[in-house]
Design an enzyme around this catalytic site. Structure first.
Site, PDB file in Angstrom:
ATOM      1  CB  CYS A 190      -0.958   0.010   1.185  1.00  7.37           C
ATOM      2  SG  CYS A 190      -0.187   0.189   2.801  1.00  7.37           S
ATOM      3  CG  HIS A 247      -2.401   4.973   6.827  1.00  7.99           C
ATOM      4  ND1 HIS A 247      -3.485   4.200   6.476  1.00  7.99           N
ATOM      5  CD2 HIS A 247      -1.503   4.824   5.823  1.00  7.99           C
ATOM      6  CE1 HIS A 247      -3.247   3.599   5.326  1.00  7.99           C
ATOM      7  NE2 HIS A 247      -2.050   3.959   4.898  1.00  7.99           N
TER       8      HIS A 247
END
Length: 623
Positions: free
Chosen positions: A383, A542
């Site tokens: 990711c 995040h």
């Protein structure tokens, strides 16, 4: 000869062929990403040098620095990056500078040597000190280690590698001159064509063949020596074969290269196409030799060196009445080179496109109702930052593989750190192109939903028949800590805008001392780039990878919205803010991933009014 002997010889031949192809692919990996720079240099050269299309003394000054410095440095950086990541690329470029300085020929071969050497040196150092650098000293160690190792490899390149490549140039020059003097003109292509591929074409043409041609032309009015190196036929055959039989980026780039090479006379443009598949040296040598033989039989020659070596320059330097014989030699050499190159390129495509071939076989098996198999030792979930969605997805996949009894390692990392030799990479569809750039030879699987994506199910089916009852290799096993506090679990919140929810969960991380205030902006930036929704009503916002400097320590916070909030086309009920300074948070992410595997647990987490239920689900000992 018995069967065992034949089988052994076939195995050796196959292994040798695979090693040659692997070497060719590695060279291709260094050169092909920089083809655009080669074309830019070729256009500038063809346009502005004194014998170019629109001569310009001022603009032609770009030609020398680009081929001496820019192109080798790009190759060195790319080669270093392939071996040792970004740090490897930097050291590869520094090492390449060592071979550039002190010689008067383009150092492409030196770059192809020193780039990977520099990347390997820094990679081995990083592996040796991994986990041993005291906290707070990472940047200091990284910077000084790169500086020291860069110095050492640059000195090695300057003192050792550069002189070796320069000596190779001198040997080739001597060999060509001796062969020409002995009367074996067609055989001179055995040295001239490989010498050209090593970017020694100018040295041979202007240092050996040009003077010989001038001497002969002064008495005969023409000379075949002017045609030995400048014949565009062998290179044209190679490019035509790629255009006709190759696939993907190489096929698409071939037409432009043909224009630059054949019409512009910049032969260097086709050299990378040979380097990516070294067996094609046979094609250019045979093409060159057949062309020289044709020139010799028909008595072809030019009045001076054609510069650049385009078909137009050849015609301009052809004496009156000699056009047919010159064109005949070019056509013959093009045809021979094309036919031989076509054979090898078609064979290489069968190897280089194994991913497409495997996929086709799987489709056939699927239509027939059969299961196909896939042998792989490691699966990479990637990711943007490598600490949120990929960690949870990796845990879920690891659990499924363990239930199937498959001993396959599953790791999660940032997309920019995917190793070049990765076997199988899984990413969100928005990151797949970046992942392919990092590992072009890997199989890539694009997903939309980190929990229930059909591509994951298809992968599991492919892996089904490869059974191994040993345990799965875990990414990390960490002790329980206070990464997730009960005070940071907020339940029964009213629906709000997505950005407001992200700011709320980010502020909890700030107030708890996990991150600096600037981390909230990084979370919003990450969401703007690519949604952190991972499926089943869960999002894990995040910060972007660059925001790791704003993280003080690993921490998490959980927000529950029973009525849901809008995340684009999806609805989120559980929002989990993450800040990962190391691997400590992976234990909780593992539990979260496992919790969301069970639909009953998902419904409970969406609606519970008991903080302890969520805390217990997320913080029990990792599986």
């Amino acid at each position: 000869m018995n069967v065992d002997t034949v089988t052994k010889e076939n195995h050796v031949n196959k292994s040798t062929q695979e090693r040659i192809q692997g070497f060719g692919r590695f060279l291709s990996g260094m050169v092909m990403p920089n083809i655009g720079a080669f074309i830019a240099w070729g256009l500038i050269t063809a346009l502005f040098i004194p014998t170019g299309w629109i001569p310009n003394e001022n603009l032609s000054e770009l030609v020398g620095p680009m081929i001496i410095y820019l192109l080798p440095l790009l190759i060195g950086y790319t080669g270093g990056k392939m071996v040792g990541g970004i740090r490897g690329g930097v050291i590869g470029a520094v090492a390449t500078m060592g071979v550039i300085v002190g010689v008067d020929i383009p150092m492409f071969i030196g770059a192809m040597l020193m780039g990977p050497i520099g990347g390997y040196a820094i990679k081995k150092f990083d592996e040796a000190v991994e986990g041993k650098v005291p906290a707070g000293f990472e940047m200091l160690v990284n910077n000084f280690s790169a500086g020291i190792i860069g110095t050492l490899v640059a000195l090695l390149a300057y003192l050792a590698i550069g002189p070796v490549v320069q000596g190779l140039n001198d040997v080739l020059k001597t060999g060509v001159e001796a062969m020409v003097n002995a009367g074996f003109l067609p055989l001179s292509s055995l040295l001239i064509e490989p010498g050209k591929i090593l970017f020694l074409n100018n040295a041979m043409n202007h240092g050996v063949l040009g003077p010989l041609g001038m001497q002969e032309a002064s008495s005969l009015g023409k000379s075949i020596f002017f045609l030995l190196e400048t014949n565009p036929g062998p290179g044209l055959g190679i490019l035509l074969a790629y255009w006709t039989f190759a696939k993907g980026m190489v096929k698409q780039s071939a037409p432009g290269a043909i224009i630059i090479h054949f019409l512009g006379g910049i032969h260097e443009i086709y050299f990378p196409y040979v380097l990516m598949n070294p067996i094609l040296l046979v094609a250019v040598m045979a093409g060159g030799a057949s062309g020289v033989l044709t020139f010799s039989i028909l008595g072809a020659g030019l009045v001076a060196t054609p510069s650049p070596g385009s078909i137009f320059a050849l015609m301009a330097m052809t004496p009156r009445g000699g056009y047919f014989v010159v064109l005949a030699g070019v056509i013959v050499s093009t045809t021979v080179s094309f036919l031989i190159a076509a054979y090898f390129i078609k064979r290489s495509n069968n190897k280089l496109d194994e991913g497409e071939f495997t996929e086709a076989k799987e489709k056939v098996a699927e239509f027939k109702g059969k299961k196909s198999t896939l042998i792989v030792s490691k699966i990479i979930f990637a990711c943007d930052a490598g600490m949120g969605s990929s960690a949870m997805a990796a845990t879920g996949l690891r659990s499924k593989l363990k239930e199937m009894g498959l001993n396959i390692q599953v790791v999660n990392i940032p997309v920019n750190e995917i190793p070049h030799d990765a076997e199988l990479v899984i990413t969100h569809e928005g990151l797949t192109n970046r992942a392919k750039g990092m590992a072009p030879n890997a199989e890539h699987i694009s997903i939309k939903d980190y929990f229930n994506d059909p591509e994951i199910d298809r992968l599991m089916t492919r892996l089904q028949s490869k059974t191994d009852l040993s345990n799965i290799v875990e990414v990390s096993e960490v002790e329980e800590n206070k990464i997730l506090r009960k005070s940071n679990i907020k339940l029964n919140l009213k629906s709000m805008e997505k950005d407001e929810a992200i700011k709320m969960v980010g502020q909890l991380l700030v107030d708890s001392g996990y991150v600096d205030a600037g981390y909230i902006d990084a979370m919003l930036e990450r969401e703007a780039q690519l949604s952190t929704y991972i499926g089943k009503g869960v999002a894990i916002p995040h910060g972007v990878g660059a925001a790791k400097s704003k993280i003080k320590k690993s921490g998490m916070a959980v927000l529950q919205f029973p009525e849901g909030i809008s995340f684009g086309e999806e609805t989120v009920y559980i929002l989990i803010g993450i800040a990962g300074a190391g691997n400590e948070h992976l234990s909780i992410l593992s539990n979260i991933a496992c919790a969301f595997e069970d639909d009953d647990d998902v419904e409970m987490l969406k609606s519970t009014k008991n903080v302890d239920e969520i805390y217990h689900k997320f913080t029990v000992e990792a599986i």
